[in-house]
Every structure is written in structure tokens, then in C-alpha cells.
Design a protein around this motif. Structure first.
Motif, PDB file in Angstrom:
ATOM      1  N   ILE A 101       0.841  -1.205   0.000  1.00 10.46           N
ATOM      2  CA  ILE A 101       0.000   0.000   0.000  1.00 10.46           C
ATOM      3  C   ILE A 101       0.870   1.247   0.000  1.00 10.46           C
ATOM      4  CG2 ILE A 101      -1.700   1.306   1.339  1.00 10.46           C
ATOM      5  CD1 ILE A 101      -2.805  -1.349   2.343  1.00 10.46           C
ATOM      6  N   ALA A 102       1.928   1.228   0.802  1.00 10.49           N
ATOM      7  CA  ALA A 102       2.833   2.381   0.853  1.00 10.49           C
ATOM      8  C   ALA A 102       3.496   2.613  -0.500  1.00 10.49           C
ATOM      9  CB  ALA A 102       3.891   2.169   1.934  1.00 10.49           C
ATOM     10  N   SER A 103       3.880   1.538  -1.165  1.00 10.59           N
ATOM     11  CA  SER A 103       4.491   1.665  -2.487  1.00 10.59           C
ATOM     12  C   SER A 103       3.507   2.289  -3.477  1.00 10.59           C
ATOM     13  CB  SER A 103       4.943   0.289  -2.979  1.00 10.59           C
ATOM     14  OG  SER A 103       5.500   0.360  -4.277  1.00 10.59           O
ATOM     15  N   PHE A 104       2.268   1.830  -3.462  1.00  7.77           N
ATOM     16  CA  PHE A 104       1.243   2.365  -4.354  1.00  7.77           C
ATOM     17  C   PHE A 104       1.039   3.863  -4.113  1.00  7.77           C
ATOM     18  CE2 PHE A 104      -3.143   3.549  -5.176  1.00  7.77           C
ATOM     19  CZ  PHE A 104      -3.370   3.052  -6.455  1.00  7.77           C
ATOM     20  N   LEU A 105       0.913   4.254  -2.850  1.00  7.60           N
ATOM     21  CA  LEU A 105       0.653   5.653  -2.527  1.00  7.60           C
ATOM     22  C   LEU A 105       1.839   6.543  -2.874  1.00  7.60           C
ATOM     23  CD1 LEU A 105      -1.181   5.255   0.908  1.00  7.60           C
ATOM     24  CD2 LEU A 105      -2.201   5.742  -1.330  1.00  7.60           C
ATOM     25  N   PHE A 106       3.051   6.035  -2.665  1.00  6.37           N
ATOM     26  CA  PHE A 106       4.236   6.836  -2.963  1.00  6.37           C
ATOM     27  C   PHE A 106       4.344   7.093  -4.461  1.00  6.37           C
ATOM     28  CE2 PHE A 106       9.065   7.307  -2.706  1.00  6.37           C
ATOM     29  CZ  PHE A 106       8.978   8.599  -2.216  1.00  6.37           C
ATOM     30  N   VAL A 107       4.102   6.065  -5.277  1.00  6.15           N
ATOM     31  CA  VAL A 107       4.154   6.249  -6.732  1.00  6.15           C
ATOM     32  C   VAL A 107       2.979   7.098  -7.208  1.00  6.15           C
ATOM     33  CG1 VAL A 107       4.164   5.056  -8.963  1.00  6.15           C
ATOM     34  CG2 VAL A 107       5.444   4.111  -7.036  1.00  6.15           C
ATOM     35  N   LEU A 108       1.838   7.001  -6.533  1.00  2.99           N
ATOM     36  CA  LEU A 108       0.692   7.838  -6.892  1.00  2.99           C
ATOM     37  C   LEU A 108       1.054   9.316  -6.829  1.00  2.99           C
ATOM     38  CD1 LEU A 108      -2.327   8.366  -7.458  1.00  2.99           C
ATOM     39  CD2 LEU A 108      -2.746   8.099  -5.003  1.00  2.99           C
ATOM     40  N   SER A 109       1.905   9.691  -5.878  1.00  2.12           N
ATOM     41  CA  SER A 109       2.252  11.104  -5.729  1.00  2.12           C
ATOM     42  C   SER A 109       2.980  11.646  -6.949  1.00  2.12           C
ATOM     43  CB  SER A 109       3.104  11.318  -4.465  1.00  2.12           C
ATOM     44  OG  SER A 109       4.384  10.733  -4.602  1.00  2.12           O
ATOM     45  N   VAL A 110       3.751  10.815  -7.655  1.00  3.68           N
ATOM     46  CA  VAL A 110       4.449  11.298  -8.848  1.00  3.68           C
ATOM     47  C   VAL A 110       3.574  11.186 -10.090  1.00  3.68           C
ATOM     48  CG1 VAL A 110       5.561   9.150  -9.652  1.00  3.68           C
ATOM     49  CG2 VAL A 110       6.733  11.325  -9.932  1.00  3.68           C
ATOM     50  N   MET A 111       2.535  10.350 -10.043  1.00  7.78           N
ATOM     51  CA  MET A 111       1.616  10.241 -11.165  1.00  7.78           C
ATOM     52  C   MET A 111       0.679  11.451 -11.249  1.00  7.78           C
ATOM     53  SD  MET A 111       2.278   7.590 -12.905  1.00  7.78           S
ATOM     54  CE  MET A 111       3.096   5.989 -12.837  1.00  7.78           C
ATOM     55  N   ILE A 112       0.474  12.132 -10.122  1.00  6.87           N
ATOM     56  CA  ILE A 112      -0.304  13.369 -10.144  1.00  6.87           C
ATOM     57  C   ILE A 112       0.531  14.446 -10.830  1.00  6.87           C
ATOM     58  CG2 ILE A 112      -1.423  15.112  -8.708  1.00  6.87           C
ATOM     59  CD1 ILE A 112      -1.767  12.925  -6.583  1.00  6.87           C
ATOM     60  N   SER A 113      -0.075  15.197 -11.724  1.00  2.00           N
ATOM     61  CA  SER A 113       0.680  16.131 -12.555  1.00  2.00           C
ATOM     62  C   SER A 113       1.403  17.179 -11.710  1.00  2.00           C
ATOM     63  CB  SER A 113      -0.244  16.808 -13.571  1.00  2.00           C
ATOM     64  OG  SER A 113      -1.343  17.405 -12.915  1.00  2.00           O
ATOM     65  N   PRO A 114       2.579  17.641 -12.156  1.00  2.05           N
ATOM     66  CA  PRO A 114       3.392  18.567 -11.358  1.00  2.05           C
ATOM     67  C   PRO A 114       2.667  19.855 -10.994  1.00  2.05           C
ATOM     68  CG  PRO A 114       4.672  17.677 -13.180  1.00  2.05           C
ATOM     69  CD  PRO A 114       3.270  17.224 -13.392  1.00  2.05           C
ATOM     70  N   GLN A 115       1.841  20.396 -11.932  1.00  7.75           N
ATOM     71  CA  GLN A 115       1.173  21.656 -11.605  1.00  7.75           C
ATOM     72  C   GLN A 115       0.164  21.490 -10.485  1.00  7.75           C
ATOM     73  OE1 GLN A 115       0.863  20.076 -14.485  1.00  7.75           O
ATOM     74  NE2 GLN A 115      -1.254  20.038 -15.194  1.00  7.75           N
ATOM     75  N   VAL A 116      -0.421  20.303 -10.354  1.00 10.28           N
ATOM     76  CA  VAL A 116      -1.348  20.045  -9.249  1.00 10.28           C
ATOM     77  C   VAL A 116      -0.588  20.028  -7.924  1.00 10.28           C
ATOM     78  CG1 VAL A 116      -2.908  18.336  -8.238  1.00 10.28           C
ATOM     79  CG2 VAL A 116      -3.012  18.828 -10.694  1.00 10.28           C
ATOM     80  N   ILE A 117       0.550  19.356  -7.912  1.00  7.37           N
ATOM     81  CA  ILE A 117       1.365  19.313  -6.692  1.00  7.37           C
ATOM     82  C   ILE A 117       1.864  20.712  -6.328  1.00  7.37           C
ATOM     83  CG2 ILE A 117       3.506  18.411  -5.716  1.00  7.37           C
ATOM     84  CD1 ILE A 117       1.295  16.347  -5.902  1.00  7.37           C
ATOM     85  N   ALA A 118       2.300  21.473  -7.332  1.00 11.09           N
ATOM     86  CA  ALA A 118       2.775  22.834  -7.063  1.00 11.09           C
ATOM     87  C   ALA A 118       1.654  23.690  -6.494  1.00 11.09           C
ATOM     88  CB  ALA A 118       3.318  23.455  -8.353  1.00 11.09           C
ATOM     89  N   LEU A 119       0.469  23.575  -7.057  1.00 14.93           N
ATOM     90  CA  LEU A 119      -0.690  24.329  -6.558  1.00 14.93           C
ATOM     91  C   LEU A 119      -0.990  23.950  -5.105  1.00 14.93           C
ATOM     92  CD1 LEU A 119      -3.013  26.288  -7.491  1.00 14.93           C
ATOM     93  CD2 LEU A 119      -4.359  24.211  -7.904  1.00 14.93           C
ATOM     94  N   ALA A 120      -0.883  22.664  -4.798  1.00  9.38           N
ATOM     95  CA  ALA A 120      -1.174  22.205  -3.442  1.00  9.38           C
ATOM     96  C   ALA A 120      -0.211  22.811  -2.425  1.00  9.38           C
ATOM     97  CB  ALA A 120      -1.100  20.680  -3.394  1.00  9.38           C
ATOM     98  N   PHE A 121       1.084  22.784  -2.721  1.00  7.83           N
ATOM     99  CA  PHE A 121       2.062  23.341  -1.780  1.00  7.83           C
ATOM    100  C   PHE A 121       1.959  24.861  -1.716  1.00  7.83           C
ATOM    101  CE2 PHE A 121       4.046  19.158  -2.095  1.00  7.83           C
ATOM    102  CZ  PHE A 121       4.473  18.970  -0.791  1.00  7.83           C
ATOM    103  N   LEU A 122       1.594  25.485  -2.824  1.00  4.11           N
ATOM    104  CA  LEU A 122       1.433  26.931  -2.837  1.00  4.11           C
ATOM    105  C   LEU A 122       0.314  27.351  -1.889  1.00  4.11           C
ATOM    106  CD1 LEU A 122       2.509  29.491  -4.303  1.00  4.11           C
ATOM    107  CD2 LEU A 122       0.656  29.187  -5.945  1.00  4.11           C
ATOM    108  N   HIS A 123      -0.762  26.564  -1.842  1.00  3.39           N
ATOM    109  CA  HIS A 123      -1.898  26.881  -0.980  1.00  3.39           C
ATOM    110  C   HIS A 123      -1.727  26.345   0.445  1.00  3.39           C
ATOM    111  CE1 HIS A 123      -4.774  27.265  -4.687  1.00  3.39           C
ATOM    112  NE2 HIS A 123      -3.791  28.148  -4.679  1.00  3.39           N
ATOM    113  N   LEU A 124      -0.702  25.538   0.652  1.00  3.30           N
ATOM    114  CA  LEU A 124      -0.542  24.898   1.955  1.00  3.30           C
ATOM    115  C   LEU A 124       0.073  25.824   2.993  1.00  3.30           C
ATOM    116  CD1 LEU A 124      -0.671  22.309   3.696  1.00  3.30           C
ATOM    117  CD2 LEU A 124       1.577  21.700   2.779  1.00  3.30           C
ATOM    118  N   VAL A 125       1.057  26.632   2.595  1.00  2.00           N
ATOM    119  CA  VAL A 125       1.862  27.350   3.595  1.00  2.00           C
ATOM    120  C   VAL A 125       1.781  28.865   3.472  1.00  2.00           C
ATOM    121  CG1 VAL A 125       3.490  25.444   3.787  1.00  2.00           C
ATOM    122  CG2 VAL A 125       3.938  27.248   2.124  1.00  2.00           C
ATOM    123  N   GLY A 126       1.058  29.394   2.497  1.00  2.00           N
ATOM    124  CA  GLY A 126       1.020  30.839   2.321  1.00  2.00           C
ATOM    125  C   GLY A 126       0.172  31.535   3.368  1.00  2.00           C
TER     126      GLY A 126
END
Length: 602
Positions: A101-126
Motif C-alpha cells: 500500500i505504501a508503495s502504491f501511494l508513494f508512486v501515486l504522488s508522482v503520477m499526479i501532474s506537477p502543476q497540481v502538486i505545485a498548486l497544493a504546496f502553494l496553498h498549503l503554507v502561504g
């Protein structure tokens, strides 16, 4: 001699048609775009003029962008490498629970497109973060978002590319024979000594390969630097190329071709070095049992599981929570509470806005259509590569990977150059049509869809085909009657993997879309730039849901696929249970004795 007769028999029964198909795909999707880019950079206006290319590359903007590209790629690799390697070792050699399960979830994080991840971190700490505002921990209003700029890009790139390192290192672990560990245990080595003195030296080629691949991914990444760097004018080469084409149109095609050629050269050199190292120095099993988890952590297992959980929370859970919180408030900047929760942003992007509805439809059609076409073509291509090309197979397979190795922004430039003018003979232009996006998807993700089919084709017994050929079966009969039933699950999985990567991508479509052909990645980026962060977050959540469902379908298909077809699957018993007796000081065997000198040398 027998192989020559067999190959000749295949060719006599229609093999030339498959060879022509492979040659056509290699030329259309890989060689032609690369040549067109090279010609545009070296021959601007149709005349050899390297001074123009040198001027474009030596401009202050290009030099600053190149420096930013190299430093963010290098420093993010220094973060991704130890993080991905540690995850590969913890999930690959220890008795940590829920490893699959951990392997699946870890790889899932890179399968999500980079702009989605960038948007998430941008909204996380501002300072406008809904989560931090709800907790009373948000930075002072009006202060700069710490994710904007060089540091934020490096952090997010490093976290996003750590799973790439994990996949490469996990593949390396699977190639190490279990006998290496057994021999070391007989000599009294502790698990930590086995890891440091035996496994890590054998994994050195994969470690270098993983570092190079993470570096290349950082060089070509567009979504993360565009969202985190462009607002503060910290530009990498892909973002600079996008800005110039967006601002000045095709009049800058010569300059951006030169910049694209620079990015492509860096990427190709690194990937070629990676392939050379893993093929030259990698460990081969030679029928030995592959490595299995052997390190029983005891009380330390809790610490290992906390580490895995912390990595998953950082790379996947927190970004998704950040997006969900931003999507559930009426406008970005409001704190999340029971009084402010609303689903209006989801209704807006899924039911009211024509542009977002059209973008979702376009992405489903373009990505789904390209995936379907790739699923249809990969079986005959794999057959031609494995059965008919002999020693030329490695060269052809390497050429087919050019479009995937090229950063997406470079491939987009090549497609613009190819289709800017009407096609010869038919006088039809693909520029500013959906077909140019579909072509780019086909070129970019052909090697992705082909990988599981190639792995399956290598395991199809040729004896059945020989018997059918003796009975007079033609090539089409053998393909549909013998090969296709065996490879159908792999072809479906390859198509789904291509869809997974194409559905929300931005790097290619950012330069290829036009009015009416927007993809969902483009709309998300435009909404964020327009200040509609909550609506962008709602789109991002839908993208994550689609990607997760596609990965779950692929995971369900995993039992029908050859080993290694899916990057997150590993040979681990359910719930992390292992057979301890298999590792209790096994008796000395001929295989162990044969491997002891290698272990000692390591």
C-alpha cells in the motif's frame, strides 16, 4: 542457423509489414520531430547561421534561465535521491507492514501532474492558506508565500521526483539474487552490514541512474517552476520558452528552438548515461531467486513505519488536504470551518463554466483517444521488435524513447515546427487543431504504453507460433490467434498508463492548445494565474480522483501482467507477512558458494 530460418519464415509470412510499421513510427514520432527542431535551430530562415543560435543561447535571459534550471534540478536531485533510496530500502528489505500500500501511494504522488502538486504546496503554507488560517498558524497577511521562488521549486521538485528514485532503486533491488544475502548471513553479517557492504555496492549503477533521471526530470519540468517561479520572475528554460512563444508567437520560433535544443541535449546525455550504466553494470539474476525482505526490525519497526508514514503525509496526504481545503472555501484566503464549507466551486467547474466542462471533455477525448490508438498499435510493434529485428531491436527501442526523453516543452516546439504549415500533398494543417495535441500524446507516450507489452512479448513461447506457421498460419492469424490473447492485458495496461500521464499534463499542451482545444491542465494553470485559486483547487481534486481511479484499475490488472510492468508493484506478501524460516541460516549450496566471491569483492 535455426534462428535465421525461423526469422526468414516469419518475414515470408508478412513480417516486412511490421518492420515497416516500426520504422514509420520511429520516423514520425521521434526522428522527424528531432530533426525538425535541429534544422530550425541551425538553419533559421532556411540558411545555416549558427550565430543566431549562439546569440539566443548567450543572451542574459537565456543564461539566467539556464542557471536557474541547472541549480533547481541539481539541488532537487540531492533531496530526491536520499529520500527515494531510503523508501526503496525500507520497503524492499525490511519487515515494515503494509509495504504494498505504501508503495502504491508513494508512486501515486508522482503520477499526479506537477502543476497540481505545485498548486497544493502553494496553498498549503502561504498567508492565505485555509488550513493554516483555520489553525491560527498562517504567516502575517501580506507576507510573501515561502513556496514562491528558488527554495520552493527545489523543495517541491525534490519531493515530487523522489518516487522516480524509488522506482529505479526498487528495480535494482529486485535484480539482486537472494543468494547474496544468504551467503552474507552464513558468514555472520548483520542486516545493516549486508545493506552497506553488499547491497549498496551492487546498487551503485542504479543509484547513479536514479540521480540522472531525477536531474533530467527537474530540467524538463514546466508545471512546478511555472506556478512557483514565474510569479516572482524566477524563470527556468521551459518557462522562458513558454513566455517567449506566448508573448511573441511563432516569430520567436528560431530562438526557442535553440533553447529547446539546449534542454534536449542535457536531457538526452543524462538519459543515455543512465541507460549505459544500468545495462553495463547491473546485476542479473541468471535464474537465481530474487531478493526478498530479510531485515526483521523488531522494536525499530515502529520507527521505520513512522518514517514511511511521514514521507507519504508530506508527498501526498498534505497536498491533497491543502487542495481540498482550498476547494471547499468560498474564496481563497478564508479559513476553513463548518460555517465556510461549500461545494460551490465543484459545481462551478463541473456544471456551470463552459471552459472547464469543455476542458474536461477535451482531456478525456484527447488522452483517451491517444491511449486507445496506442493500445491498438503496441502489440504489432512489440512483435516486430522482439521477433523480427534481432540485434537492431535495442536501437529501435531507444529511438522510440526519444520523444519521451525530450522535455515536453521541446516536443511541443517540434510539433509546432512540423505542423505550422499545411502538410505536403494533402494541404491540410494540423496547427491549432486537436490533432496536433493527439499527435504529441502519441509520440510522447508510445514508449510508456509499449513497456508492459514488450515485457509480456518476451515471455510468449515462440514454439506455438512455429507450429502455427508450419500449419500455414499467416502473420495476422498468428497475431490475433496466439499473441494478442496473451498480450491483451498488457496492452490495456499500457494504454491506461498513457492515459494516466496524458490526462492532466500541461508541459506539452501549454504550447499546443488554442481556443476550443483547452485541456484541463491548461485551464487549471490559467485559473490560478487569474487568481481563481479555489476553482483551480476544485479542478485539481477532480484530477487527483481520476488519476487514483486509473491507478486502481491498473493495480487490479497487475496479476495478469508480467513482472515489472507496473512501477509500484513489488513481490510482497499481504499485510507485510514474511516467511522467517526462509531466511534462517540456510544450508550452504552451490549457488551460495558461487556468489560468495562476488559478495566479498563488494
Amino acid at each position: 542457423m535455426r534462428h535465421r530460418i525461423q526469422t526468414k519464415s516469419f518475414l515470408e509470412r508478412g513480417g516486412f509489414g511490421l518492420l515497416a510499421l516500426v520504422a514509420l513510427l520511429v520516423f514520425a514520432f521521434d526522428v522527424l520531430p528531432a530533426l525538425r527542431l535541429l534544422i530550425a535551430a541551425l538553419f533559421p530562415g532556411g540558411v545555416l547561421n549558427p550565430d543566431i543560435m549562439l546569440a539566443a543561447l548567450s543572451s542574459r535571459a537565456a543564461m539566467n534561465a539556464a542557471r536557474a534550471t541547472l541549480e533547481t534540478a541539481l539541488l532537487s536531485t540531492l533531496l530526491a535521491l536520499p529520500l527515494g533510496t531510503a523508501m526503496a530500502l525500507v520497503l524492499g528489505i525490511t519487515d515494515t507492514r503494509k509495504r504494498r500500500i505504501a508503495s502504491f501511494l508513494f508512486v501515486l504522488s508522482v503520477m499526479i501532474s506537477p502543476q497540481v502538486i505545485a498548486l497544493a504546496f502553494l496553498h498549503l503554507v502561504g498567508p492565505a492558506s485555509p488550513i493554516l488560517n483555520a489553525l491560527g498558524l498562517a504567516p502575517e497577511a501580506g507576507s510573501a508565500n515561502p513556496m514562491l521562488g528558488r527554495g520552493g521549486i527545489i523543495l517541491v521538485l525534490g519531493l515530487h521526483h523522489a518516487p522516480l528514485v524509488y522506482v529505479v532503486m526498487s528495480a535494482g533491488l529486485k535484480r539482486i539474487p537472494l543468494a547474496v544475502v544468504e551467503a552474507a548471513r552464513i558468514d555472520g553479517a548483520r542486516p545493516i552490514d549486508i545493506m552497506t557492504d553488499h547491497l549498496m555496492p551492487l546498487l551503485r549503477p542504479h543509484l547513479v541512474s536514479a540521480a540522472l533521471l531525477a536531474f533530467v526530470a527537474g530540467i524538463g519540468n514546466f508545471g512546478i517552476p511555472a506556478l512557483l517561479g514565474a510569479p516572482v520572475n524566477y524563470l527556468t528554460l521551459p518557462v522562458l520558452i513558454y513566455r517567449r512563444l506566448s508573448s511573441f508567437g511563432t516569430g520567436m520560433i528560431g530562438d526557442v528552438s535553440a533553447l529547446g535544443l539546449l534542454v534536449a541535449a542535457i536531457a538526452i546525455v543524462c538519459v543515455a548515461a543512465s541507460q549505459f550504466l544500468t545495462r553495463k553494470d547491473a546485476v542479473h539474476l541468471d535464474e537465481d531467486t530474487p531478493l526478498k525482505p530479510f531485515w526483521f526490525l523488531g522494536r525499530a519497526r515502529i520507527a521505520a513505519e513512522i518514517f514511511v508514514g511521514a514521507v507519504l503525509v508530506t508527498t501526498l496526504v498534505l497536498p491533497i488536504l491543502s487542495l481540498m481545503a482550498s476547494a471547499l472555501v468560498p474564496s481563497y484566503g478564508m479559513p476553513l470551518s463548518f460555517a465556510t464549507i461549500t461545494f460551490d466551486n465543484f459545481v462551478e467547474v463541473l456544471a456551470r463554466q463552459d471552459v472547464t466542462i469543455r476542458a474536461f471533455t477535451n482531456s478525456l477525448l484527447y488522452a483517451g483517444g491517444a491511449a486507445l490508438l496506442l493500445s491498438l498499435v503496441v502489440v504489432p510493434v512489440a512483435y516486430g521488435l522482439i521477433r523480427l529485428m534481432g540485434r537492431w531491436r535495442i536501437l529501435a527501442a531507444s529511438l522510440l524513447e526519444i520523444a519521451y526523453v525530450l522535455p515536453g516543452i521541446v516536443l511541443a516546439i517540434a510539433c509546432i515546427l512540423l505542423f505550422l504549415k499545411p502538410l505536403p500533398l494533402v494541404r491540410v494543417s494540423l496547427y491549432a487543431t486537436p490533432w496536433i495535441i493527439v499527435f504529441a500524446y502519441l509520440a510522447r507516450f508510445l514508449s510508456v504504453a509499449l513497456k508492459p507489452v514488450l515485457a509480456g512479448m518476451a515471455q510468449v513461447d515462440v514454439a506455438q507460433e512455429e507450429a502455427a506457421a508450419i500449419d500455414g498460419a499467416r502473420l495476422a492469424q498468428r497475431l490475433f490467434g496466439i499473441v494478442l490473447p496473451s498480450l491483451l492485458p498488457a496492452a490495456v495496461a499500457g494504454g491506461l498508463m498513457a492515459f494516466l500521464l496524458a490526462f492532466s499534463e500541461l508541459t506539452v499542451s501549454a504550447l499546443l492548445w488554442s481556443a476550443g482545444t483547452e485541456t484541463i491542465g491548461v485551464v487549471l494553470y490559467n485559473l490560478e494565474e487569474a487568481g481563481l485559486a479555489s476553482q483551480a483547487s476544485a479542478i485539481a481534486i477532480v484530477i487527483v480522483a481520476v488519476v487514483t481511479v486509473a491507478m486502481l484499475v491498473l493495480d487490479a490488472l497487475g496479476k495478469y501482467l508480467p513482472e515489472g510492468a507496473l512501477p509500484w508493484q513489488c513481490e510482497i506478501e499481504s499485510d507485510g507477512r514474511m516467511q522467517r524460516q526462509a531466511f534462517q541460516a540456510p544450508a550452504r549450496s552451490a549457488a551460495i558458494s558461487r556468489l560468495e566471491p562476488k559478495a566479498a569483492l563488494s
